[in-house]
Design a protein around this motif. Structure first.
Motif, PDB file in Angstrom:
ATOM      1  N   LEU B 441      36.365  -2.177 -10.887  1.00  0.00           N
ATOM      2  CA  LEU B 441      36.278  -3.375 -10.040  1.00  0.00           C
ATOM      3  C   LEU B 441      35.792  -2.980  -8.648  1.00  0.00           C
ATOM      4  O   LEU B 441      34.926  -3.631  -8.064  1.00  0.00           O
ATOM      5  CB  LEU B 441      37.648  -4.047  -9.965  1.00  0.00           C
ATOM      6  CG  LEU B 441      37.752  -5.244  -9.037  1.00  0.00           C
ATOM      7  CD1 LEU B 441      36.956  -6.396  -9.593  1.00  0.00           C
ATOM      8  CD2 LEU B 441      39.188  -5.676  -8.852  1.00  0.00           C
ATOM      9  N   LEU B 445      32.552  -4.358  -6.643  1.00  0.00           N
ATOM     10  CA  LEU B 445      32.658  -5.002  -5.335  1.00  0.00           C
ATOM     11  C   LEU B 445      31.838  -4.244  -4.295  1.00  0.00           C
ATOM     12  O   LEU B 445      31.193  -4.860  -3.438  1.00  0.00           O
ATOM     13  CB  LEU B 445      34.126  -5.054  -4.904  1.00  0.00           C
ATOM     14  CG  LEU B 445      34.976  -6.098  -5.609  1.00  0.00           C
ATOM     15  CD1 LEU B 445      36.448  -5.849  -5.371  1.00  0.00           C
ATOM     16  CD2 LEU B 445      34.622  -7.485  -5.125  1.00  0.00           C
ATOM     17  N   ALA B 448      28.267  -5.216  -4.677  1.00  0.00           N
ATOM     18  CA  ALA B 448      28.024  -6.541  -4.099  1.00  0.00           C
ATOM     19  C   ALA B 448      27.987  -6.446  -2.580  1.00  0.00           C
ATOM     20  O   ALA B 448      27.128  -7.033  -1.920  1.00  0.00           O
ATOM     21  CB  ALA B 448      29.113  -7.504  -4.539  1.00  0.00           C
ATOM     22  N   ALA B 589      27.182 -16.518   3.556  1.00  0.00           N
ATOM     23  CA  ALA B 589      26.970 -17.291   2.341  1.00  0.00           C
ATOM     24  C   ALA B 589      26.963 -16.383   1.123  1.00  0.00           C
ATOM     25  O   ALA B 589      27.476 -16.742   0.060  1.00  0.00           O
ATOM     26  CB  ALA B 589      25.642 -18.043   2.432  1.00  0.00           C
ATOM     27  N   PHE B 590      26.410 -15.189   1.288  1.00  0.00           N
ATOM     28  CA  PHE B 590      26.342 -14.265   0.157  1.00  0.00           C
ATOM     29  C   PHE B 590      27.738 -13.929  -0.346  1.00  0.00           C
ATOM     30  O   PHE B 590      27.981 -13.843  -1.550  1.00  0.00           O
ATOM     31  CB  PHE B 590      25.629 -12.978   0.581  1.00  0.00           C
ATOM     32  CG  PHE B 590      25.329 -12.055  -0.549  1.00  0.00           C
ATOM     33  CD1 PHE B 590      24.136 -12.148  -1.222  1.00  0.00           C
ATOM     34  CD2 PHE B 590      26.259 -11.118  -0.965  1.00  0.00           C
ATOM     35  CE1 PHE B 590      23.856 -11.311  -2.286  1.00  0.00           C
ATOM     36  CE2 PHE B 590      25.997 -10.289  -2.029  1.00  0.00           C
ATOM     37  CZ  PHE B 590      24.788 -10.387  -2.687  1.00  0.00           C
ATOM     38  N   ALA B 591      28.662 -13.738   0.572  1.00  0.00           N
ATOM     39  CA  ALA B 591      30.000 -13.321   0.170  1.00  0.00           C
ATOM     40  C   ALA B 591      30.889 -14.501  -0.165  1.00  0.00           C
ATOM     41  O   ALA B 591      32.044 -14.322  -0.542  1.00  0.00           O
ATOM     42  CB  ALA B 591      30.630 -12.493   1.286  1.00  0.00           C
ATOM     43  N   PRO B 593      31.088 -16.804  -2.701  1.00  0.00           N
ATOM     44  CA  PRO B 593      31.737 -16.942  -4.010  1.00  0.00           C
ATOM     45  C   PRO B 593      32.960 -16.046  -4.141  1.00  0.00           C
ATOM     46  O   PRO B 593      34.013 -16.489  -4.601  1.00  0.00           O
ATOM     47  CB  PRO B 593      30.642 -16.514  -4.992  1.00  0.00           C
ATOM     48  CG  PRO B 593      29.387 -16.749  -4.306  1.00  0.00           C
ATOM     49  CD  PRO B 593      29.655 -16.534  -2.848  1.00  0.00           C
ATOM     50  N   LEU B 594      32.824 -14.804  -3.685  1.00  0.00           N
ATOM     51  CA  LEU B 594      33.958 -13.896  -3.811  1.00  0.00           C
ATOM     52  C   LEU B 594      35.073 -14.291  -2.850  1.00  0.00           C
ATOM     53  O   LEU B 594      36.244 -14.077  -3.136  1.00  0.00           O
ATOM     54  CB  LEU B 594      33.509 -12.456  -3.566  1.00  0.00           C
ATOM     55  CG  LEU B 594      32.682 -11.936  -4.738  1.00  0.00           C
ATOM     56  CD1 LEU B 594      31.898 -10.714  -4.359  1.00  0.00           C
ATOM     57  CD2 LEU B 594      33.593 -11.614  -5.903  1.00  0.00           C
ATOM     58  N   LEU B 596      35.900 -17.307  -2.214  1.00  0.00           N
ATOM     59  CA  LEU B 596      36.656 -18.378  -2.870  1.00  0.00           C
ATOM     60  C   LEU B 596      37.468 -17.836  -4.029  1.00  0.00           C
ATOM     61  O   LEU B 596      38.605 -18.247  -4.260  1.00  0.00           O
ATOM     62  CB  LEU B 596      35.701 -19.469  -3.361  1.00  0.00           C
ATOM     63  CG  LEU B 596      35.061 -20.254  -2.238  1.00  0.00           C
ATOM     64  CD1 LEU B 596      34.186 -21.352  -2.798  1.00  0.00           C
ATOM     65  CD2 LEU B 596      36.110 -20.854  -1.324  1.00  0.00           C
ATOM     66  N   ILE B 597      36.892 -16.878  -4.783  1.00  0.00           N
ATOM     67  CA  ILE B 597      37.601 -16.370  -5.952  1.00  0.00           C
ATOM     68  C   ILE B 597      38.856 -15.618  -5.531  1.00  0.00           C
ATOM     69  O   ILE B 597      39.900 -15.735  -6.157  1.00  0.00           O
ATOM     70  CB  ILE B 597      36.659 -15.471  -6.776  1.00  0.00           C
ATOM     71  CG1 ILE B 597      35.621 -16.349  -7.463  1.00  0.00           C
ATOM     72  CG2 ILE B 597      37.427 -14.674  -7.817  1.00  0.00           C
ATOM     73  CD1 ILE B 597      34.527 -15.588  -8.142  1.00  0.00           C
ATOM     74  N   LEU B 600      43.263 -16.281  -2.508  1.00  0.00           N
ATOM     75  CA  LEU B 600      44.696 -16.054  -2.404  1.00  0.00           C
ATOM     76  C   LEU B 600      44.984 -14.888  -1.454  1.00  0.00           C
ATOM     77  O   LEU B 600      45.987 -14.855  -0.764  1.00  0.00           O
ATOM     78  CB  LEU B 600      45.221 -15.716  -3.797  1.00  0.00           C
ATOM     79  CG  LEU B 600      46.589 -16.266  -4.171  1.00  0.00           C
ATOM     80  CD1 LEU B 600      46.574 -17.765  -4.046  1.00  0.00           C
ATOM     81  CD2 LEU B 600      46.925 -15.850  -5.582  1.00  0.00           C
TER      82      LEU B 600
END
Lengths: 316, 680, 218
Positions: B441, B445, B448, B589-591, B593-594, B596-597, B600
Motif C-alpha cells: 500500500l 501511495l 501516486a 485536485a490530484f490528491a 480522491p485519496l 476523500l477515501i 477518516l
C-alpha cells in the motif's frame, strides 16, 4: 547454455502474449456484442486499429516536454518485460536450479506499477484537465489495487514457499489443491482482474466521454504510433493479468519439457483458460453498470477482505 | 577526516569577511572530510574480520577517557553520511550563491554550522563511549537547529526551530537516562563497559531501557507519533541541508537504535525479548503508512519530501524490527534475520541516495523560482530539463519501482516479511504478512504522491511568473545531483555488489555468515532470499534493467516502422477553449480522491467562497481553501500543550515575583530532597 | 464419501460462505444483499447434503432440502417482494461506513480464530476450520445487523447470522436433532413475516421506516 535457453523461452512467451493480446481484446468485445444482441466488430479489429495508428502522423501538445514522445515506448517496454515473467505456456521442471531467476511476482507487480506511473506522468505532461483527472483516478485505483494483489499473491506464495511464479506454478501442478484459502484467493483475484484490466465496474473501456474515463483519459493527448504503443500496452496488461490468474490458480496443462506435443497441449490449454476468463470478463461487463468512482473503495474493499481471509485461513 | 570538517569550519570563520570565499572553503572542507570518511568506511567494511579501528583520544576531560571506535556498523553509517555529504558539498556553494540572502556574517556562521553538523554526525557514528556520544549528539542537534533557523526572516522557521529543539531535547534526555543507568551499573562510560553491564541486566530493566532508548531515538528518526517536528523543521533549512537532515540525520538515530538493540542492551547470544521486535515492526508499519498518507496531501514540495522520510524510516524499522524478532532463534530464523537486517541497511543507503537527490532537486527548483508551493509551479520540465530528469529518476526510485534501488530493498523487505510470516506462523505470522501488504500500500501511495509532485512541479504549464522565468541551475549543482542519481541506478541494477558492504554489519549484529552469503549466494548478479526448505525466491535485476532498455529501444524503433510519422504540434484538447494554465489539474485536485477515501484519517477541512454578484447561477470567482490536519499533532500534542499551559498558569499564580519567595521554594525543595534521599 | 473428503469439502464451503458474507457486508444495494444471502443459503444446503452423504444421516438430507427451499428461495422472495412493495431506496443506509465495516469484519475473523483456539478441547475434536468459520459467520451476521439502518437489511443480517449458527451446528455435531432445526427455521420464518408485515404497516400508515422509531422516545 541453459541460461540462454531460458531467456529465449521467456522472450518467446513474451512474443506470444504480445501477439495474442489484441486478439483477446477483440474476443471480449465480440462476446460482449453477442451478449447484447449486436453482431459486433470482427475479432481482429484491434489489429486493424493498431496498424491504422502506426500509419498515422503525430500531433503533439505544444506544452508537452521532451519526454512525452519517449514515455509510450517506455510504458510498452515495462509491460513487455512484465509479460516475460509470466509462465504462460512453459515452465522448467526444476525451477530452483534455474540459472536465471526470471519471474518473481513482486517484480511483476512492480513493473505493472512502473507502467502505470509512466502513463500517469505522460498524462500530466500535456497539461489540461482530462489527463490530470485520468491520472489522478488511475493512481487512486492503483493505490487500492496493489495491497489486494499482494495479499492474494502472498496467500498463494505462503503455500508454495516462494514468490517465484514458475515455482508456484510447478508447486501447484504437483499438489493441485482447491481448499478454502485457494478459493478465496481466486475470488479476490477475480475482483482484481476487473480493476486491473480496466473493465466495467471500475472503468469503461468503450467510453468516449472525457469525464467518465480513467485509462482512456490518460491517453487523450497521445496520437499516432505513440498512441499505438499505449493501446498495445493496455491489451498486453490485460492478457498479462489473465495469464497471471491462469498461472497461479489453474496451471493445468503447462508444458514442463520442450517436446512438441507438450507445447501444443500447453498452447491449447492456455487458449482455453484465456477464453474462460474472457467469457467471465464479458459477462460481468454486460451485466453490471459502472460504479461511481467513490464506490470503488467498497468494491475493492470486498477484494481486500477476501484476500485477507484467504491469508488468515492459510496461516491461522 | 575530522580534520577536513574542522579546517573547513575554521577557514570559513577566518574568511567570514568574504562570504563567497567562506562558502567555497567551508564546502571544500566538508567535501574533503566526506571523502576521507568514505575512504575510512570502505577500508573497514572491506575486511569484516579485522578488529574494529580504535582511537583513544587524549584525556581532554578529567572524568572519562574518550575514544573513537569504528566497527563495521559505524563504518556503514559513516559511508551513508559521506555519500550524501559529498553530494551536498558539491551542490551547496552554487545553491547558496544563487539563492542569495546570504549576508557577510551569516555566510560564515552558516558554513560553520554546516561543518559542525556534518562533522558531528560522522564522528557520532564512531563514538566509542557514552560521553562523546552524548556530546556529539548534542552538537549535531544544535548545529542542525542553527541551520533550520538560518533563514530567520520567516516566522515559521523560528517556530519550526523551537518545536525541533524542544522535541530533540526530550529525546536526548531519554538517551542520556539510558546511558547514565548503564554507566552507573558498569561503572564506566566506554561502550565495552556498557556492553558488559548490559549483558547481565534482568529482563524487565533491559526492556525498560530499550524502550526509553527507542523513544529517544524515535524522536530524532521521526517515528510516528513522535514525528511532528520533522515536517516543520526539515523544509525550513536550506535545501542541501534538508537533504542531509532528511537523508542522513534520521539514519544516525537508526544507528543509535541498532547499536542499543543488538549491541549494548543485547543479552549476548540469546534471543532479544519478543516485545522489542513486535513494537518496532508495528511502529515501523504505522510510520510507513501514516508518513506517506500525509505526504500525499502536502502542497509544499519540501514538506512533502520530509513526510516521505517518515515513511522510509518506517520501512527501515520494519526490516530492523523483523531482524530483532528473529535473531538467535535457530539457524533458519537467523538467516532470515540477516536478510531482514540487510534489507533495512540497504534501504538506509538507498533512502539516503534518492532522498538526497530529491531534496537537491527540490532545492534547484526553489533556488530558481523561490516558490515551494506546488500550485505555483509547473512547466519546469521544458525550462530545467536536467533537474526534471534527475528528479524523475529519484521519484521512480522512491516509489519502489523497478529497476531502480528503492525496489531492491523493498523486495528484500517483502521477502523477509513473508519468510518471517511463514517462520513464525499463527497470529504473529499473519501480522507480519499483513505488514507486507501494508508495505505494498505504501508503495502505491508513494507512486501516486510522486506522480502528483513531479506532475505539479515540472509538467503542464507554469502557474506563476516565478515558474515562467525559471532557467536551468549551474553545472556544479547538477553534478551534485548526478552523483546521487548514479548511486540510485547502480544500487538498483547491480545491488549484489553492495551486499559485500553489508557483510560486516550483519554478521557482527546477527551473527552467522553475513549478508552476501545469504542474499548473493548465487553470484553477485542474482539476489535471492533464503532458499532451501524455507521460503525463498530470487530476482535478477540486471536482466530486468537490460530488458527494459532494450525493449524500450525496440518500441521506439517500431514507432517509425511503416513510415516516418509526420509531426506537428497543437494546443492541448480542452473542449475547444484556448488552453491556459488554469486548465491544468492542480496538485490539490490530484490528491482529492485519496483525501476523500481516507477522510477518516485526514479530517479534511474545506472552505469555498463564491463571488456571484449578479445572479446566484453565474459565479464570477471562486476561492477554495482545503487543509488536512495531522492527527497526531492535534489529538496528542495540542492536548499536551494545553495541559502544560494550564500547569504553567497554575505555577504563575504561585510566583510572587519576590526574590525571597523563590529562595523559599529552593529551601523547600532542598529539604524534600534531603528527606527522600539523604538516608542512604 | 470418506470423512476426510467431507471435511475438506465442508472447509471449502466454509470459505464460500465467508465470501458471500463479505458480499453482504460490501453490498451497496438492498437487493444485492438479498441475492448474496440466498446464495449463502444454497451453499449451506450443499454443506448439509455433503454431511448427509458422508454420515448417512437421513435427517440431514431433510434439513438440507428445507434450508434450500425456505432460506434460499422462499424468504429471499418474500424480502424482494417487500422491497418492491414499499419502493424503498435501493441504496443501503449504513450506520458505519461500509469500508469501515469491512475492516471490522477482517478483525472479527481473526478474533474468531482466537476464540475457537481458546476452546481447546472442542477445537481439537473437529478437523478443519469449520468451527472458527462458523463463529465468524455468526458474528459477521450480527455485524450486519448492527451497522445497517433499514429493517430489511437487518433481516438479511439475521438470516446470515442464523446461517452461521446452522453451519457451526452441522460441522460440530453433525447437526442438531431434526425437530430443533425445524423449530429454528420456523422461528426465522415467523420473524421474517412479522418484520415484513411491520415494515409494510409502518410504511403505509406513517410513512416512516423502523429506523425512525428511535425518534419516538420521550
Amino acid at each position: 547454455m541453459e541460461a540462454f535457453e531460458h531467456i529465449a523461452i521467456a522472450l518467446a512467451q513474451m512474443i506470444l502474449i504480445a501477439a495474442c493480446s489484441p486478439l483477446v481484446t477483440g474476443v471480449i468485445q465480440k462476446l460482449k456484442a453477442r451478449l447484447q444482441c449486436r453482431s459486433g466488430a470482427s475479432v481482429v479489429q484491434p489489429y486493424h486499429d493498431l496498424m491504422k495508428l502506426l500509419r498515422k502522423g503525430t500531433v503533439q501538445s505544444d506544452t508537452a516536454s521532451g519526454m512525452f514522445r519517449v514515455l509510450p515506448a517506455l510504458v510498452l517496454a515495462a509491460t513487455l518485460v512484465a509479460a516475460t515473467l509470466v509462465p504462460a505456456v512453459w515452465v522448467p521442471e526444476d525451477r530452483a536450479a534455474a540459472q536465471l531467476p526470471l519471474g518473481d511476482a513482486i517484480v511483476l507487480t512492480g513493473l505493472l506499477a512502473l507502467a502505470r506511473f509512466l502513463t500517469a506522468i505522460g498524462a500530466l505532461d500535456a497539461g489540461g484537465a482530462f489527463g490530470g483527472m485520468g491520472a489522478s483516478r488511475e493512481m487512486t485505483v492503483g493505490v487500492l489495487v496493489e495491497p489486494v494483489l499482494m495479499l492474494v499473491v502472498f496467500s498463494v506464495a505462503l503455500a508454495g514457499g516462494t514468490t517465484d511464479l514458475g515455482r508456484l506454478a510447478t508447486h501447484r501442478l504437483a499438489v493441485p489443491s482447491f481448499h478454502a484459502p485457494d478459493l478465496l484467493a481466486l475470488l479476490a483475484m477475480l475482483v482484481l482482474l476487473l480493476a486491473e484490466t480496466g473493465r466495467i465496474p471500475v472503468d469503461n473501456p468503450d467510453t468516449h466521454l472525457e469525464l467518465t474515463m480513467l485509462h482512456e483519459g490518460m491517453l487523450l493527448e497521445h496520437s499516432g504510433p505513440g498512441l499505438a504503443c499505449m493501446v498495445l500496452a493496455g491489451h498486453l496488461k490485460q492478457l498479462v493479468m489473465i495469464s497471471l490468474v491462469a498461472a497461479i490458480f489453474l496451471p493445468i496443462g503447462l508444458a514442463t519439457q520442450l517436446a512438441p506435443y507438450a507445447i501444443a497441449l500447453a498452447l491449447a490449454a492456455f487458449a482455453a483458460k484465456v477464453l474462460v476468463l474472457s467469457v467471465f470478463l464479458a459477462l460481468v461487463e454486460s451485466s453490471y453498470a459502472k460504479l461511481r468512482f467513490f464506490r470503488l473503495p467498497q468494491f475493492l474493499g470486498v477484494g481486500f477482505v477476501t484476500g485477507f481471509l484467504a491469508l488468515s485461513l492459510r496461516i491461522l | 577526516m575530522s580534520g577536513g570538517f574542522a579546517s573547513g569550519a575554521l577557514a570559513s570563520l577566518l574568511a567570514a569577511r568574504w562570504p563567497r570565499l567562506a562558502i567555497r572553503l567551508g564546502h571544500l572542507g566538508v567535501l574533503v572530510g566526506a571523502i576521507a570518511g568514505g575512504a575510512t568506511a570502505i577500508d573497514v567494511l572491506a575486511d569484516p574480520s579485522a578488529p574494529a579501528l580504535r582511537i583513544e583520544l587524549p584525556r581532554l576531560m578529567p572524568l572519562a577517557q574518550l575514544a573513537l571506535r569504528v566497527d563495521s556498523l559505524s563504518a556503514f553509517f559513516l559511508l551513508v553520511i559521506s555519500l550524501v555529504a559529498a553530494a551536498a558539498a558539491i551542490y551547496g556553494p552554487a545553491y547558496l550563491e544563487a539563492h542569495g540572502a546570504m549576508g557577510r556574517g551569516r555566510a560564515g556562521a552558516h558554513v560553520l554550522a554546516l561543518g559542525v553538523f556534518v562533522g558531528s554526525m560522522s564522528l557520532l557514528c564512531c563514538a566509542g563511549d557514552a560521553l562523546s556520544f552524548l556530546v556529539l549528539w548534542e552538537a549535531m542537534t544544535l548545529a542542525s537547529y542553527a541551520l533550520v533557523v538560518s533563514e530567520t526572516h520567516r516566522d515559521e522557521n523560528v517556530h519550526a526551530g523551537l518545536l525541533y529543539i524542544v522535541m530533540a531535547h526530550i529525546g536526548t534526555a531519554l538517551i542520556a537516562f539510558v546511558f547514565v543507568t548503564l554507566a552507573e551499573l558498569g561503572n564506566g562510560t566506554d561502550f565495552d563497559v556498557l556492553r558488559t553491564a548490559g549483558h547481565g541486566l534482568p529482563d524487565g530493566v533491559r526492556s525498560g531501557l530499550f524502550f526509553a532508548a527507542f523513544a529517544g531515538f524515535g524522536v530524532k528518526a521521526g517515528v510516528v507519533p513522535l514525528h511532528v517536528w520533522l515536517p516543520h523543521a526539515h523544509p525550513a533549512a536550506p535545501s542541501h541541508v534538508s537533504a542531509l537532515m532528511s537523508g542522513v540525520m534520521l539514519k544516525v538515530a537508526v544507528y543509535g537504535m541498532l547499536r542499543f538493540a543488538f549491541d549494548l542492551l543485547a543479552p549476548g547470544g540469546s534471543p532479544l525479548p519478543a516485545s522489542w521486535g513486535w513494537t518496532v515492526l508495528a511502529l515501523g508499519t504505522l510510520s510507513a503508512v501514516i508518513g506517506v498518507l500525509y505526504a500525499l496531501q502536502q502542497h509544499d514540495l519540501k514538506r512533502l519530501l520530509a513526510f516521505h522520510s517518515v515513511e522510509n524510516v518506517g520501512i527501515i524499522l520494519m526490516g530492523s524490527g523483523l531482524a530483532m524478532l528473529l535473531v538467535h532463534r535457530g539457524d533458519s530464523a537467523n538467516r532470515l534475520a540477516t536478510l531482514a537486517l540487510a534489507a533495512a541497511l540497504l534501504h538506509t543507503l538507498n533512502h539516503a541516495s534518492f532522498k538526497g537527490l530529491l531534496f537537491l532537486g527540490a532545492g534547484a527548483v526553489v533556488c530558481r523560482t523561490h516558490v515551494r508551493n506546488l500550485e505555483d509551479l509547473g512547466g519546469l520540465a521544458r525550462r530545467m530539463p536536467w533537474t526534471s530528469g534527475l528528479f524523475l529518476l529519484g521519484a521512480v526510485a522512491i516509489s519502489a519501482l523497478p529497476p531502480l534501488n528503492g525496489f531492491v530493498s523493498e523486495w528484500m523487505t517483502f521477502q523477509a516479511l513473508l519468510g518471517g510470516g511463514s517462520q513464525v506462523g499463527g497470529g504473529g505470522g499473519l501480522f507480519s504478512v499483513f505488514a507486507a501488504s501494508m508495505l505494498a500500500l505504501t508503495g502505491g501511495l508513494a507512486a501516486a504522491c510522486f506522480v502528483k509532485a513531479f506532475g505539479a512541479t515540472f509538467l503542464g504549464r507554469p502557474r506563476s511568473v516565478h515558474a515562467e522565468a525559471a532557467i536551468e541551475v549551474p553545472r556544479s549543482m547538477i553534478c551534485g545531483m548526478l552523483g546521487l542519481a548514479l548511486a540510485c541506478v547502480a544500487l538498483g541494477v547491480v545491488p549484489g555488489y553492495a551486499m559485500a558492504l553489508l557483510d560486516g554489519p550483519t554478521s557482527s549484529l546477527v551473527g552467522g555468515p553475513g549478508a552476501s552469503a545469504v542474499v548473493t549466494a548465487r553470484g553477485p548478479l542474482v539476489l535471492s532470499s533464503v532458499g532451501g526448505a524455507g521460503f525463498g525466491a530470487a530476482i535478477f535485476m540486471p536482466a530486468i534493467a537490460i530488458l527494459c532498455v532494450a525493449l524500450g529501444i525496440a518500441a521506439w524503433i517500431m514507432r517509425a516502422w511503416p513510415r516516418r510519422p509526420a509531426r506537428r504540434s497543437a494546443p492541448t484538447w480542452t473542449c475547444g477553449f484556448t488552453p491556459t494554465s488554469r486548465f491544468d489539474y492542480s496538485a490539490t485536485a490530484f490528491a482529492k480522491p485519496l483525501r476523500l477515501i481516507f477522510a477518516l484519517l485526514y479530517r479534511p477541512r474545506r472552505q469555498v467562497e463564491r463571488e456571484n454578484p449578479d445572479s446566484p447561477y453565474i459565479i464570477k470567482r471562486m476561492r477554495y481553501h482545503g487543509d488536512v490536519v495531522d492527527l497526531a499533532e492535534t489529538a496528542v500534542y495540542h492536548r499536551f500543550q494545553n495541559a502544560i499551559t494550564s500547569v504553567a498558569g497554575a505555577i504563575r499564580a504561585r510566583s510572587t515575583g519576590r526574590i525571597h519567595g523563590y529562595i523559599g521554594y529552593v529551601l523547600i525543595t532542598l529539604l524534600i530532597v534531603l528527606l527522600l534521599f539523604g538516608k542512604a | 464419501m470418506t470423512p476426510a473428503t467431507a471435511t475438506e469439502l465442508i472447509d471449502d464451503i466454509g470459505g464460500l460462505l465467508l465470501f458471500t458474507m463479505i458480499l453482504i457486508l460490501g453490498a451497496g444495494q438492498v437487493y444485492r444483499a438479498i441475492y448474496a444471502v440466498a446464495a449463502q443459503s444454497v451453499f449451506l444446503g450443499i454443506a448439509g447434503a455433503v454431511l448427509a452423504a458422508a454420515t448417512g444421516n437421513p435427517d440431514l438430507w431433510v434439513i438440507a432440502a428445507i434450508t434450500i427451499a425456505i432460506k434460499a428461495i422462499a424468504l429471499p422472495w418474500l424480502l424482494l417482494r417487500v422491497v418492491k412493495q414499499i419502493e424503498v431506496r435501493l441504496e443501503i443506509d449504513a450506520v458505519i461506513p461500509i469500508s469501515m465495516t469491512l475492516v471490522i469484519a477482517g478483525a472479527i475473523v481473526v478474533l474468531s480464530f482466537y476464540l475457537a483456539a481458546s476452546l481447546g478441547a472442542v477445537r481439537q475434536s473437529i478437523t478443519g476450520d469449520a468451527l472458527p468459520v462458523g463463529v465468524a459467520l455468526m458474528l459477521l451476521g450480527v455485524l450486519v445487523m448492527v451497522s445497517r439502518r433499514k429493517a430489511l437489511t437487518q433481516m438479511v443480517g439475521l438470516f446470515a447470522a442464523e446461517n452461521g449458527i446452522f453451519f457451526t451446528a452441522m460441522a460440530v455435531s453433525q447437526g442438531m436433532p431434526l425437530i430443533i432445526e425445524i423449530g429454528v427455521i420456523l422461528d426465522v420464518i415467523l420473524g421474517a413475516l412479522v418484520m415484513g408485515i411491520l415494515v409494510l404497516r409502518v410504511r403505509s400508515s406513517v410513512d416512516a421506516d423502523i429506523a425512525d422509531l428511535e425518534e419516538l422516545r420521550g
